[in-house]
Every structure is written in C-alpha cells, then in structure tokens.
Design a protein around this motif. Structure first.
Motif, PDB file in Angstrom:
ATOM      1  N   VAL A  13       7.374 -11.200 -47.045  1.00 35.84           N
ATOM      2  CA  VAL A  13       6.236 -10.299 -46.874  1.00 35.84           C
ATOM      3  C   VAL A  13       4.974 -11.108 -46.574  1.00 35.84           C
ATOM      4  CG1 VAL A  13       5.570 -10.218 -49.329  1.00 35.84           C
ATOM      5  CG2 VAL A  13       5.080  -8.272 -47.833  1.00 35.84           C
ATOM      6  N   GLY A  14       4.905 -12.338 -47.091  1.00 34.07           N
ATOM      7  CA  GLY A  14       3.768 -13.191 -46.793  1.00 34.07           C
ATOM      8  C   GLY A  14       3.686 -13.546 -45.325  1.00 34.07           C
ATOM      9  N   ARG A  15       4.840 -13.825 -44.720  1.00 39.69           N
ATOM     10  CA  ARG A  15       4.840 -14.141 -43.283  1.00 39.69           C
ATOM     11  C   ARG A  15       4.364 -12.952 -42.467  1.00 39.69           C
ATOM     12  NH1 ARG A  15       9.702 -16.803 -44.692  1.00 39.69           N
ATOM     13  NH2 ARG A  15      10.973 -15.070 -43.918  1.00 39.69           N
ATOM     14  N   ALA A  16       4.799 -11.760 -42.847  1.00 34.05           N
ATOM     15  CA  ALA A  16       4.354 -10.561 -42.132  1.00 34.05           C
ATOM     16  C   ALA A  16       2.849 -10.367 -42.279  1.00 34.05           C
ATOM     17  CB  ALA A  16       5.108  -9.332 -42.656  1.00 34.05           C
ATOM     18  N   PHE A  17       2.347 -10.591 -43.490  1.00 32.10           N
ATOM     19  CA  PHE A  17       0.905 -10.455 -43.720  1.00 32.10           C
ATOM     20  C   PHE A  17       0.122 -11.484 -42.925  1.00 32.10           C
ATOM     21  CE2 PHE A  17      -2.756 -12.172 -45.973  1.00 32.10           C
ATOM     22  CZ  PHE A  17      -3.574 -11.059 -46.041  1.00 32.10           C
ATOM     23  N   LEU A  18       0.598 -12.726 -42.896  1.00 32.29           N
ATOM     24  CA  LEU A  18      -0.126 -13.798 -42.220  1.00 32.29           C
ATOM     25  C   LEU A  18      -0.198 -13.577 -40.719  1.00 32.29           C
ATOM     26  CD1 LEU A  18       1.281 -16.806 -44.247  1.00 32.29           C
ATOM     27  CD2 LEU A  18      -1.085 -16.007 -44.248  1.00 32.29           C
TER      28      LEU A  18
END
Length: 299
Positions: free
Chosen positions: A60-65
């Motif tokens: 989910v962090g990659r999607a947010f970034l």
C-alpha cells in the motif's frame, strides 16, 4: 496530509532510512520521524516495513508513493509557473529522453536554457524502455520527454522535431569502411553488439535485421549507446546507433546504411505547458535534427 509529508515519504523510500532522508532534505531526524508516523496514523496504514537492509515501502505504501510523486511534481510546476517573471524563472523541470535520441541536441538546448534561467533546476534522465517513459508520463512525473512516437492521445502534446538517422559502427580496419554507405545485407555474417531486450534501440535493430533477412550472432548486450560504440570500435562486433549518439573520436568508424534506417524524434510536452517547458521546446526546435551523416576520411 501535506506536501511536506509527501516529500518526506518519497525521500525515505529513496534513501531507505529516515536518517539518510533527513540528511538529504536538511531537516532534523526526529522531526522527519514524527511527520512519517503522523502520516501513517492519518492514513491508517503502514507505509514502510523494516528489513535488514533498511526501510522499504509496503504494497500500500508503493501505491501511495506513486500518487505522492504526482502531487509533489505538480506542486513544483505550479510554484515555477507562479514565480516566473520576464527575466527570471525558478523551480524544477523534469526531462526524460528515450535512450539514443537527442544525445547531441539535448545538451545544447539544456545549456542554452540554463544560461537563460540560471536559477531553474533541471533534472534529466535517459530511459531505454519506451513503455517506462509512457508510464512516467501517465503518472504526471515528466514535464517534457523526447520519444520516437507520441504518447497516448490527450496525455501529452507531441511536437515532431525531426528524424534521427542510424549508422553502423565498424571495427578499426574493417573492409566495409572503404565504402561511403554500407548495405545491411553485407553484414549478414557479422557478430552484433546489441542492447537490452526491452529497449527501444534493440527494437529498432530487431526490425532492421528481420526486414533485411539477417539472423545475426549476438556477442554482447549493453545498456548504453556509448558502450556499444566503444565495443564495436574494438572489433567485438558491429552495432547500429543513432548518428548523434556516436561519441567524439569514433566518427571515422561510422558509415550510413542502405536501406536508410531512421526514426522520428517527438518532444512530448504536457498540455498547458509552463514557461520552462515552452522555452526548452523552442530551443530544441532550433537544434539541427535532419542533417546528413558526415563521413570522416578513412585513416
């Protein structure tokens, strides 16, 4: 959430640690840690996981970034536009070039741009994979890109600058250097120095070899045009590159080919471009894109 938090998260992802990210952005490490924790609390998710090699983004962090990068890039462009004056321009301009395109022309245009706007920060990178360039364009990361074909319709505005002619690079003493132009079919028995399989340059070479009925031996694959030229010059094999990508000192080993191989050069510019993109586009138009390949005397 704030743009500062987005910038902090992007820096942590790039550096792999809060401490290194804080040093990069010249902020106190406790302040950055607090901002990252506050961002995760507000989102209700973990953006980073701790591993033996450092912090890495979660799924989910990659999607947010990805979205944070778009927001930060848009904010930088907005600041640059707002601060632009008649004699000054500040902010950041992000430029990408498909590998092999504009190797000679782009530095000249960027040098002129920096002389016009010395406070403008310009980030440039070369990308071998055209699909990756399109992905970056869709994410809104790029301000201007040099490509061999227009982006997806409506995404960026395409401006045809000219065409890049390809040349073959031969080893010193190669018998074909006696010719003014080399027929591709004459290279059927030659070993070839090629490029990464997913690169646009290898796609061009693959089509050329197929269209001319050649089934070559591949002796090496490289990721840079300059490497391919140097290895071909030392006799490892022949290679095919855009004429402007031939480094100084190797022009005597270059010959144009028949049938002629060329590809268009398109400047993909964001719709509603700001003053920096507009100025760079005009400077690129002033560069020479379609000049004939010059041959140095055979030594």
């Amino acid at each position: 959430m704030s743009l500062r938090q987005f910038e902090y998260a992007l820096a942590v992802a790039e550096e792999g640690s809060v401490t290194a990210a804080a040093e990069l952005l010249h902020v106190a490490q406790p302040s950055m840690s607090q901002q990252i924790r506050g961002l995760e609390r507000e989102l209700g998710v973990r953006l980073f996981a701790r591993t033996p090699t450092g912090l890495v983004p979660t799924v989910v962090g990659r999607a947010f970034l990805r979205e944070a990068e778009v927001a930060v890039s848009a904010a930088r462009r907005a600041r640059a536009t707002a601060r632009a004056g008649a004699d000054d321009l500040v902010g950041e301009l992000v430029v990408a070039a498909q590998m092999g395109l504009g190797t000679r022309q782009l530095p000249g245009a960027l040098g002129a741009l920096r002389r016009l706007f010395p406070r403008l920060e310009v980030t440039v990178f070369e990308e071998p994979n055209p699909a990756e360039l399109e992905r970056l364009a869709r994410r809104g990361v790029l301000d201007l890109a040099l490509m061999a074909s227009p982006c997806e319709e409506g995404l960026y505005e395409g401006h045809h600058l000219g065409d890049e002619e390809f040349v073959v690079v031969l080893g010193a003493g190669h018998p074909r250097l006696a010719a003014d132009r080399v027929e591709l079919r004459e290279l059927g028995r030659e070993p070839w120095v090629r490029f990464d399989r997913d690169s646009a340059l290898d796609g061009v070479l693959r089509d050329v070899l197929r269209d001319n009925g050649l089934t070559p031996t591949t002796v090496a694959r490289v990721s840079q045009t300059s490497t391919a030229v140097r290895w071909a010059a030392h006799g490892l094999g022949v290679t095919l590159v855009p004429a402007s990508a031939v480094p100084d000192g190797h022009c005597h080993l270059v010959r144009p080919v028949f049938p002629v191989v060329s590809q268009p050069v398109v400047a993909a510019v964001r719709p509603g471009a700001g003053p920096a993109e507009t100025a760079l586009l005009e400077l690129l138009r002033q560069e020479s894109w379609c000049e004939s390949v010059s041959l140095s005397p055979v030594s």
